[in-house]
Motif scaffolding. Structure first.
Motif, mmCIF file in Angstrom:
data_model
loop_
_atom_site.group_PDB
_atom_site.id
_atom_site.type_symbol
_atom_site.label_atom_id
_atom_site.label_comp_id
_atom_site.label_asym_id
_atom_site.label_seq_id
_atom_site.Cartn_x
_atom_site.Cartn_y
_atom_site.Cartn_z
ATOM 1 N N PRO A 1 7.336 -1.648 -3.817
ATOM 2 C CA PRO A 1 7.712 -3.364 -3.469
ATOM 3 C C PRO A 1 6.364 -3.841 -2.897
ATOM 4 C CG PRO A 1 9.584 -2.776 -3.865
ATOM 5 C CD PRO A 1 8.738 -1.198 -3.964
ATOM 6 N N GLN A 2 5.839 -4.861 -3.657
ATOM 7 C CA GLN A 2 4.422 -5.706 -2.912
ATOM 8 C C GLN A 2 5.272 -6.956 -2.104
ATOM 9 O OE1 GLN A 2 1.115 -4.882 -3.172
ATOM 10 N NE2 GLN A 2 1.680 -2.951 -5.000
ATOM 11 N N ALA A 3 4.075 -6.826 -0.532
ATOM 12 C CA ALA A 3 3.788 -8.148 0.005
ATOM 13 C C ALA A 3 4.989 -9.474 -0.366
ATOM 14 C CB ALA A 3 3.148 -7.698 1.028
ATOM 15 N N ALA A 4 5.364 -9.877 0.316
ATOM 16 C CA ALA A 4 5.944 -11.420 0.213
ATOM 17 C C ALA A 4 4.272 -12.198 -0.605
ATOM 18 C CB ALA A 4 6.798 -11.877 0.757
ATOM 19 N N HIS A 5 3.420 -11.816 0.677
ATOM 20 C CA HIS A 5 1.718 -12.832 -0.346
ATOM 21 C C HIS A 5 1.206 -11.857 -1.431
ATOM 22 C CE1 HIS A 5 2.740 -15.683 3.773
ATOM 23 N NE2 HIS A 5 2.379 -14.533 4.376
ATOM 24 N N GLY B 1 -0.963 -13.246 -5.166
ATOM 25 C CA GLY B 1 -1.410 -14.029 -5.914
ATOM 26 C C GLY B 1 -2.800 -14.271 -5.737
ATOM 27 N N SER B 2 -3.509 -15.821 -5.750
ATOM 28 C CA SER B 2 -4.551 -16.178 -5.420
ATOM 29 C C SER B 2 -4.766 -16.149 -4.366
ATOM 30 C CB SER B 2 -4.084 -17.439 -5.208
ATOM 31 O OG SER B 2 -3.746 -18.319 -5.021
ATOM 32 N N GLY B 3 -5.741 -15.421 -3.176
ATOM 33 C CA GLY B 3 -6.327 -15.094 -1.968
ATOM 34 C C GLY B 3 -6.232 -14.171 -1.489
ATOM 35 N N TRP B 4 -4.641 -13.095 -2.168
ATOM 36 C CA TRP B 4 -3.977 -11.685 -1.665
ATOM 37 C C TRP B 4 -4.381 -10.497 -2.616
ATOM 38 C CZ3 TRP B 4 -1.938 -13.120 2.936
ATOM 39 C CH2 TRP B 4 -1.496 -14.933 3.161
ATOM 40 N N THR B 5 -4.230 -9.422 -1.427
ATOM 41 C CA THR B 5 -4.791 -8.060 -2.183
ATOM 42 C C THR B 5 -3.566 -7.250 -2.511
ATOM 43 O OG1 THR B 5 -4.675 -7.386 -0.174
ATOM 44 C CG2 THR B 5 -7.014 -8.277 -0.997
ATOM 45 N N THR B 6 -3.269 -6.685 -2.748
ATOM 46 C CA THR B 6 -2.250 -5.479 -3.728
ATOM 47 C C THR B 6 -2.831 -4.064 -3.346
ATOM 48 O OG1 THR B 6 -2.490 -5.715 -6.165
ATOM 49 C CG2 THR B 6 -1.101 -7.179 -5.057
ATOM 50 N N HIS B 7 -1.853 -3.958 -3.160
ATOM 51 C CA HIS B 7 -1.632 -2.265 -3.056
ATOM 52 C C HIS B 7 -1.756 -1.465 -4.732
ATOM 53 C CE1 HIS B 7 1.941 -1.068 -1.813
ATOM 54 N NE2 HIS B 7 2.219 -1.915 -0.894
ATOM 55 N N PRO B 8 -2.207 -0.519 -5.564
ATOM 56 C CA PRO B 8 -1.330 -0.307 -6.503
ATOM 57 C C PRO B 8 -1.075 1.346 -5.702
ATOM 58 C CG PRO B 8 -3.990 0.365 -6.221
ATOM 59 C CD PRO B 8 -4.046 -0.425 -4.974
ATOM 60 N N LEU B 9 0.600 1.570 -5.949
ATOM 61 C CA LEU B 9 1.095 2.515 -5.049
ATOM 62 C C LEU B 9 1.933 2.660 -6.812
ATOM 63 C CD1 LEU B 9 1.574 4.417 -3.252
ATOM 64 C CD2 LEU B 9 2.601 2.671 -1.980
ATOM 65 N N MET B 10 2.616 4.106 -6.764
ATOM 66 C CA MET B 10 3.892 4.289 -7.841
ATOM 67 C C MET B 10 4.544 5.116 -7.097
ATOM 68 S SD MET B 10 3.202 2.380 -10.249
ATOM 69 C CE MET B 10 5.056 3.319 -11.948
ATOM 70 N N ALA B 11 5.310 5.503 -7.127
ATOM 71 C CA ALA B 11 6.636 6.320 -6.616
ATOM 72 C C ALA B 11 7.874 7.134 -7.654
ATOM 73 C CB ALA B 11 8.097 6.040 -5.680
ATOM 74 N N SER B 12 7.331 8.885 -7.688
ATOM 75 C CA SER B 12 8.227 9.464 -8.372
ATOM 76 C C SER B 12 9.734 8.332 -7.688
ATOM 77 C CB SER B 12 7.803 10.528 -8.141
ATOM 78 O OG SER B 12 8.294 11.397 -9.010
ATOM 79 N N VAL B 13 10.325 8.677 -9.107
ATOM 80 C CA VAL B 13 11.842 9.137 -9.458
ATOM 81 C C VAL B 13 12.411 9.902 -9.086
ATOM 82 C CG1 VAL B 13 13.482 8.169 -10.380
ATOM 83 C CG2 VAL B 13 11.772 6.678 -10.727
ATOM 84 N N GLN B 14 12.946 10.145 -7.821
ATOM 85 C CA GLN B 14 14.427 11.351 -7.964
ATOM 86 C C GLN B 14 14.616 11.838 -8.377
ATOM 87 O OE1 GLN B 14 11.450 14.433 -6.226
ATOM 88 N NE2 GLN B 14 10.266 12.979 -5.380
ATOM 89 N N GLY B 15 15.908 11.189 -8.944
ATOM 90 C CA GLY B 15 17.127 11.302 -9.323
ATOM 91 C C GLY B 15 17.643 9.642 -9.025
ATOM 92 N N TRP B 16 18.943 9.598 -9.486
ATOM 93 C CA TRP B 16 19.321 8.118 -9.417
ATOM 94 C C TRP B 16 21.401 8.511 -8.873
ATOM 95 C CZ3 TRP B 16 17.143 4.185 -12.037
ATOM 96 C CH2 TRP B 16 16.068 4.532 -12.482
#
Length: 463
Positions: free
Chosen positions: A78-82, A84-99
């Protein structure tokens, strides 16, 4: 003709919208050779043991899972609440270990899974350890557990621990700087910073590390933090953040990485073509992603461009940045192509990260991927190379006058593992088909490829 994205500004709407990966043409070669693809397939485990897992669908978000969509092999953190325009994101993926509870993915374990520091260093046959070098990591918000989590990680894998009042030898210096204060903590960005500092430490175990925390994830805050990092004496600055596209006027921000004393390393993104700024900045080392298979002793079994079940490496041709001279002869487009190089990014073949802050009520050992892992890995490699360059009385790798890029593009291609398979797809492709396919030599999917055996020695010898 390549589609030109709408012109905007830092304060306006970003030209690349946030988007999930859309698989248009799946790579048959990838599914056959690595067991990864849009269809159900088995693949080799990234951890030290356990049976092959089954990949059943493209990566999604936690909200996608809860809305009843097919179970993914990995989810976007999940990304921060901010946003869209003027804000950055971080490209981060988590492996699903189970359910658990049917639709809740389990993202953590009590013991680590993924490629250990020893296996990663063995795969590269690194000589340097980063001793005498300093790596700065730029991130947003506060991670109050960064030091203790790095200590846990170090002890788990037998690496030097951060120096303290009690531990003064056989250690390295780890500091956290908050030059402009922080607007609280954010779980997703905290997990990002844990990945970044721990991955740098994995590849350059004796390098000193400074985590520079921006006030928030606004572009202006991130550039302030990056500028602050340049004054700390760091030789390389790791950045796993950016826009989901480009914007009119971005060339005016290129100066932040035109550094005479350091090299900026940026992740290229996890949503295929196009990538995002600042990775398109010609003064930075842009890092794309692969799916990497290693044997138990760390030798490379297979490697293909990262795509499509758990995300896709960022790449493509810029709409605004002119082609730098170091890409003459390899990039036929008149604009800057990314990435320059690549590193393992598939969360299924990812790296272990210890994080106390956690996301969605889960903390402990995560297995993470994305080009977010590639940027700090290459930062560690550069630190190892700079150590060897200093010993040979050669200048460090820097961004000013494209010094580092010129050296990398002029090196024998045998210094890299040329990635020619795995991205026969048109994921979010806004350019010509040729810009979205891996091929022999340079391409805008994996750049020159992944670091080859002895990459730090090769970089140290480059002149």
């Amino acid at each position: 003709m390549r589609e030109r994205r709408p012109s905007t500004s830092l304060g306006g709407r970003l030209s690349g919208r946030r988007r999930r990966v859309a698989v248009v043409v799946a790579s048959v070669a990838l599914a056959a050779s690595a067991g990864v693809g849009g269809a159900t397939a088995t693949t080799k485990p990234a951890g030290n043991d356990g049976p092959p897992r089954v990949l059943t669908s493209p990566g999604g978000t936690l909200s996608d899972v809860r809305s009843g969509q097919a179970r993914p092999a990995a989810v976007a953190v999940p990304q921060a609440a901010h946003t869209g325009s003027g804000w950055t994101t971080h490209p981060l993926m988590a492996s699903v270990q189970g359910w658990k509870s049917g639709t809740t993915p389990q993202l953590t374990r009590t013991t680590p899974t993924g490629y250990t520091p020893a296996r990663l260093r063995a795969s590269l046959h690194l000589t340097g350890t980063g001793k005498g070098q300093t790596v700065a990591v730029v991130n947003a918000f506060d991670n109050p557990y960064a030091a203790q989590d790095l200590t846990t990680y170090s002890k788990q894998f037998g690496l030097p621990v951060p120096c303290t009042k009690q531990v003064k030898s056989g250690c390295f210096t780890f500091t956290v700087a908050k030059p402009y204060g922080v607007a609280g903590a954010d779980p997703g960005w905290a997990l990002e910073s844990s990945l970044d500092v721990q991955t740098v430490h994995a590849l350059a175990p004796e390098a000193n590390i400074v985590l520079v925390e921006a006030r928030d994830n606004a572009f202006t805050s991130m550039f302030q933090a990056l500028d602050y990092a340049t004054g700390l004496g760091a030789g390389v600055i790791s950045n796993s953040w950016g826009a989901d596209g480009e914007f009119d006027g971005e060339t005016g921000a290129d100066r932040h990485c035109a550094l005479a004393s350091a090299l900026c390393v940026f992740s290229a993104g996890d949503n295929g073509n196009p990538g995002g700024y600042p990775s398109y900045n010609p003064y930075v080392l842009s890092v794309g992603g692969t799916t990497l298979g290693l044997t138990q002793d760390g030798e490379v079994d297979f490697e293909v461009a990262w795509c499509c079940s758990t995300g896709a490496t960022g790449g493509g041709v810029s709409a605004y940045e002119p082609r730098p001279a170091y890409q003459d002869g390899v990039n036929p487009d008149e604009h800057r192509g990314i990435p320059d190089v690549s590193f393992n990014a598939d969360p299924y073949t990812g790296v272990p990260v210890y994080d106390t802050a956690g996301v969605n009520g889960q903390n402990g050992w995560f297995q993470l991927g994305g080009t977010s892992a590639g940027a700090p890995a290459w930062a560690g490699i550069v630190a190892a190379a700079d150590q060897l360059r200093a010993k040979a009385k050669r200048p460090p790798l820097t961004g000013a006058n494209f010094q580092a890029q010129k050296l990398i593009y002029s090196m024998p291609h045998t210094a890299f593992r040329d990635i020619t398979r795995g991205a026969g797809n048109l994921i979010q492709c806004t350019g010509e088909v040729r810009t979205c396919r891996a091929k022999s030599g340079y391409d805008t999917v994996t750049g020159w490829g992944s670091p080859g055996s002895g990459i730090d020695v090769a970089l140290a010898a480059a002149r």
